[in-house]
Motif scaffolding. Structure first.
Motif, PDB file in Angstrom:
ATOM      1  N   ASP A 174       0.864  -1.181   0.000  1.00 33.94           N
ATOM      2  CA  ASP A 174       0.000   0.000   0.000  1.00 33.94           C
ATOM      3  C   ASP A 174       0.898   1.229   0.000  1.00 33.94           C
ATOM      4  OD1 ASP A 174      -1.749   2.071   0.452  1.00 33.94           O
ATOM      5  OD2 ASP A 174      -2.525   1.297   2.345  1.00 33.94           O
ATOM      6  N   ILE A 175       0.838   2.006  -1.094  1.00 40.14           N
ATOM      7  CA  ILE A 175       1.665   3.215  -1.169  1.00 40.14           C
ATOM      8  C   ILE A 175       0.802   4.478  -1.161  1.00 40.14           C
ATOM      9  CG2 ILE A 175       3.555   2.043  -2.356  1.00 40.14           C
ATOM     10  CD1 ILE A 175       2.645   3.468  -4.938  1.00 40.14           C
ATOM     11  N   SER A 176      -0.462   4.327  -0.766  1.00 36.35           N
ATOM     12  CA  SER A 176      -1.347   5.494  -0.742  1.00 36.35           C
ATOM     13  C   SER A 176      -0.812   6.527   0.243  1.00 36.35           C
ATOM     14  CB  SER A 176      -2.768   5.086  -0.342  1.00 36.35           C
ATOM     15  OG  SER A 176      -2.772   4.578   0.970  1.00 36.35           O
ATOM     16  N   GLY A 177      -1.025   7.776  -0.073  1.00 43.29           N
ATOM     17  CA  GLY A 177      -0.587   8.844   0.819  1.00 43.29           C
ATOM     18  C   GLY A 177       0.796   9.372   0.492  1.00 43.29           C
ATOM     19  N   LEU A 190      -6.515  -7.531  -0.763  1.00 44.43           N
ATOM     20  CA  LEU A 190      -6.766  -6.560  -1.835  1.00 44.43           C
ATOM     21  C   LEU A 190      -7.888  -5.594  -1.460  1.00 44.43           C
ATOM     22  CD1 LEU A 190      -6.427  -8.924  -4.929  1.00 44.43           C
ATOM     23  CD2 LEU A 190      -4.720  -7.387  -3.937  1.00 44.43           C
ATOM     24  N   LYS A 191      -7.555  -4.678  -0.584  1.00 43.48           N
ATOM     25  CA  LYS A 191      -8.473  -3.614  -0.167  1.00 43.48           C
ATOM     26  C   LYS A 191      -7.686  -2.320  -0.198  1.00 43.48           C
ATOM     27  CE  LYS A 191     -11.068  -6.661   2.924  1.00 43.48           C
ATOM     28  NZ  LYS A 191     -10.442  -7.907   2.510  1.00 43.48           N
ATOM     29  N   GLY A 192      -8.341  -1.239  -0.562  1.00 44.02           N
ATOM     30  CA  GLY A 192      -7.646   0.047  -0.621  1.00 44.02           C
ATOM     31  C   GLY A 192      -6.661   0.097  -1.785  1.00 44.02           C
ATOM     32  N   ASN A 193      -5.636   0.917  -1.630  1.00 41.55           N
ATOM     33  CA  ASN A 193      -4.631   1.098  -2.678  1.00 41.55           C
ATOM     34  C   ASN A 193      -3.679  -0.101  -2.701  1.00 41.55           C
ATOM     35  OD1 ASN A 193      -1.995   1.977  -3.759  1.00 41.55           O
ATOM     36  ND2 ASN A 193      -3.019   3.965  -3.961  1.00 41.55           N
ATOM     37  N   ILE A 241      11.337  -1.635   0.720  1.00 35.23           N
ATOM     38  CA  ILE A 241      10.279  -1.138   1.611  1.00 35.23           C
ATOM     39  C   ILE A 241      10.876  -0.717   2.955  1.00 35.23           C
ATOM     40  CG2 ILE A 241       8.242  -1.812   2.955  1.00 35.23           C
ATOM     41  CD1 ILE A 241       7.439  -3.595   0.548  1.00 35.23           C
ATOM     42  N   LYS A 242      11.711  -1.574   3.529  1.00 34.43           N
ATOM     43  CA  LYS A 242      12.296  -1.272   4.846  1.00 34.43           C
ATOM     44  C   LYS A 242      13.137  -0.004   4.786  1.00 34.43           C
ATOM     45  CE  LYS A 242      14.993  -3.169   8.606  1.00 34.43           C
ATOM     46  NZ  LYS A 242      15.741  -4.288   9.136  1.00 34.43           N
ATOM     47  N   GLU A 243      13.977   0.115   3.768  1.00 30.23           N
ATOM     48  CA  GLU A 243      14.842   1.285   3.621  1.00 30.23           C
ATOM     49  C   GLU A 243      13.997   2.549   3.416  1.00 30.23           C
ATOM     50  OE1 GLU A 243      18.194   3.464   3.738  1.00 30.23           O
ATOM     51  OE2 GLU A 243      18.083   1.318   4.133  1.00 30.23           O
ATOM     52  N   PHE A 244      12.950   2.451   2.596  1.00 27.58           N
ATOM     53  CA  PHE A 244      12.113   3.613   2.311  1.00 27.58           C
ATOM     54  C   PHE A 244      11.345   4.059   3.549  1.00 27.58           C
ATOM     55  CE2 PHE A 244       8.865   6.152   0.187  1.00 27.58           C
ATOM     56  CZ  PHE A 244       9.637   6.819  -0.743  1.00 27.58           C
ATOM     57  N   LEU A 259       3.281   0.164   3.061  1.00 31.35           N
ATOM     58  CA  LEU A 259       2.942  -0.890   4.005  1.00 31.35           C
ATOM     59  C   LEU A 259       2.860  -2.205   3.240  1.00 31.35           C
ATOM     60  CD1 LEU A 259       0.116   0.758   6.141  1.00 31.35           C
ATOM     61  CD2 LEU A 259       2.472   0.338   6.810  1.00 31.35           C
ATOM     62  N   LEU A 260       3.442  -3.232   3.779  1.00 41.40           N
ATOM     63  CA  LEU A 260       3.397  -4.543   3.139  1.00 41.40           C
ATOM     64  C   LEU A 260       2.050  -5.196   3.406  1.00 41.40           C
ATOM     65  CD1 LEU A 260       4.953  -6.848   1.661  1.00 41.40           C
ATOM     66  CD2 LEU A 260       5.524  -7.697   3.945  1.00 41.40           C
ATOM     67  N   LYS A 261       1.344  -5.541   2.341  1.00 40.25           N
ATOM     68  CA  LYS A 261       0.084  -6.266   2.485  1.00 40.25           C
ATOM     69  C   LYS A 261       0.347  -7.762   2.520  1.00 40.25           C
ATOM     70  CE  LYS A 261      -3.097  -3.075   0.276  1.00 40.25           C
ATOM     71  NZ  LYS A 261      -4.228  -3.019  -0.644  1.00 40.25           N
ATOM     72  N   GLY A 262       1.254  -8.203   1.662  1.00 39.86           N
ATOM     73  CA  GLY A 262       1.568  -9.623   1.605  1.00 39.86           C
ATOM     74  C   GLY A 262       2.584  -9.899   0.520  1.00 39.86           C
ATOM     75  N   ALA A 263       3.054 -11.139   0.481  1.00 40.10           N
ATOM     76  CA  ALA A 263       4.047 -11.523  -0.516  1.00 40.10           C
ATOM     77  C   ALA A 263       3.882 -12.987  -0.884  1.00 40.10           C
ATOM     78  CB  ALA A 263       5.451 -11.276   0.016  1.00 40.10           C
ATOM     79  N   TYR A 264       4.239 -13.292  -2.120  1.00 36.75           N
ATOM     80  CA  TYR A 264       4.282 -14.662  -2.628  1.00 36.75           C
ATOM     81  C   TYR A 264       5.713 -14.890  -3.073  1.00 36.75           C
ATOM     82  CZ  TYR A 264       3.446 -18.655  -5.710  1.00 36.75           C
ATOM     83  OH  TYR A 264       3.488 -19.884  -6.325  1.00 36.75           O
ATOM     84  N   ILE A 265       6.413 -15.797  -2.388  1.00 35.87           N
ATOM     85  CA  ILE A 265       7.816 -16.040  -2.695  1.00 35.87           C
ATOM     86  C   ILE A 265       8.026 -17.534  -2.882  1.00 35.87           C
ATOM     87  CG2 ILE A 265      10.191 -15.805  -1.881  1.00 35.87           C
ATOM     88  CD1 ILE A 265       9.134 -13.374  -0.277  1.00 35.87           C
ATOM     89  N   GLU A 266       8.294 -17.908  -4.129  1.00 34.06           N
ATOM     90  CA  GLU A 266       8.584 -19.317  -4.442  1.00 34.06           C
ATOM     91  C   GLU A 266       7.568 -20.247  -3.783  1.00 34.06           C
ATOM     92  OE1 GLU A 266      11.121 -20.203  -6.470  1.00 34.06           O
ATOM     93  OE2 GLU A 266      12.175 -18.293  -6.558  1.00 34.06           O
ATOM     94  N   GLU A 267       6.299 -20.004  -3.971  1.00 37.92           N
ATOM     95  CA  GLU A 267       5.180 -20.821  -3.491  1.00 37.92           C
ATOM     96  C   GLU A 267       4.847 -20.637  -2.009  1.00 37.92           C
ATOM     97  OE1 GLU A 267       5.603 -24.902  -4.723  1.00 37.92           O
ATOM     98  OE2 GLU A 267       6.131 -24.317  -6.762  1.00 37.92           O
ATOM     99  N   ALA A 268       5.577 -19.798  -1.290  1.00 38.67           N
ATOM    100  CA  ALA A 268       5.249 -19.508   0.108  1.00 38.67           C
ATOM    101  C   ALA A 268       4.509 -18.169   0.163  1.00 38.67           C
ATOM    102  CB  ALA A 268       6.514 -19.435   0.950  1.00 38.67           C
ATOM    103  N   VAL A 269       3.474 -18.102   0.988  1.00 34.83           N
ATOM    104  CA  VAL A 269       2.658 -16.891   1.100  1.00 34.83           C
ATOM    105  C   VAL A 269       2.869 -16.264   2.478  1.00 34.83           C
ATOM    106  CG1 VAL A 269       0.306 -15.976   1.079  1.00 34.83           C
ATOM    107  CG2 VAL A 269       0.935 -17.804  -0.506  1.00 34.83           C
ATOM    108  N   TYR A 270       3.116 -14.954   2.473  1.00 38.28           N
ATOM    109  CA  TYR A 270       3.290 -14.178   3.702  1.00 38.28           C
ATOM    110  C   TYR A 270       2.231 -13.083   3.683  1.00 38.28           C
ATOM    111  CZ  TYR A 270       7.903 -16.373   3.600  1.00 38.28           C
ATOM    112  OH  TYR A 270       8.923 -17.272   3.559  1.00 38.28           O
ATOM    113  N   VAL A 271       1.495 -12.944   4.779  1.00 37.25           N
ATOM    114  CA  VAL A 271       0.441 -11.935   4.838  1.00 37.25           C
ATOM    115  C   VAL A 271       0.680 -11.012   6.027  1.00 37.25           C
ATOM    116  CG1 VAL A 271      -2.044 -11.540   5.098  1.00 37.25           C
ATOM    117  CG2 VAL A 271      -1.234 -13.458   3.730  1.00 37.25           C
TER     118      VAL A 271
END
Length: 172
Positions: A27-30, A76-79, A95-98, A106-118
């Motif tokens: 989410d990069i809104s704002g 998948l809600k908001g921006n 993201i961390k550096e920024f 803000l991290l919503k989630g990630a898909y990395i090599e078949e693993a899901v992080y929310v």
């Protein structure tokens, strides 16, 4: 946007999801124009592609994809911006550096090599994921270690067999 345009966007997003082993949703809104530009520049330098997407179109693309995104469609809600990369932790590092200068993205989630992080709380875990190259380097280092021990044993024992046997006996 016409139906044809929407279906074309969904088709492109599906192809992008299929081709990318690393997918982050943020989410990069704002962010103002300057911050957005700086974020895009940081992503470019890190080899991360970033694009703002419509949630409904991305959700349809996820459904069309052959990957199992688990709970990611629920985020998948908001921006929503999609970040793709060939390196598992590159988007997380960006993201961390920024976020040292801004509250977003803000991290919503990630898909990395078949693993899901929310969730944004997963950011630190994702930053610490090793890239394929780092893992290969670690494995090579582990494989080289026993060979180095044998070589040093051979060198330290001198050229005599008795010296070699004695050195190996001391190490064993």
């Amino acid at each position: 946007m016409t139906r044809e345009e929407k279906s074309k966007v969904i088709e492109n997003l599906t192809a992008q999801l299929t081709d990318s082993p690393i997918i982050y949703l943020a989410d990069i809104s704002g962010l103002n124009a300057l911050q957005s530009s700086n974020l895009r520049r940081a992503c470019f330098k890190a080899g991360v592609k970033i694009a703002v997407v419509k949630n409904t179109l991305l959700e349809k693309a996820m459904e069309s994809s052959d990957k199992d995104f688990g709970a990611l469609p629920e985020t998948l809600k908001g921006n929503t911006s999609i970040m793709t990369s060939d390196t598992g932790n590159a988007p997380a590092k960006v993201i961390k550096e920024f976020r040292k200068k801004s509250e977003k993205p803000l991290l919503k989630g990630a898909y990395i090599e078949e693993a899901v992080y929310v969730g944004d709380d997963q950011l630190e875990n994702l930053v610490n994921i090793k890239s394929k190259e780092e893992v290969i380097g670690d494995i090579i280092g582990l494989l080289q270690s026993p060979a180095k021990n044998v070589i040093s044993a051979l060198k330290s024992g001198g050229t005599t067999i008795a010296g070699l046997v004695k050195t190996l006996q001391e190490r064993g």
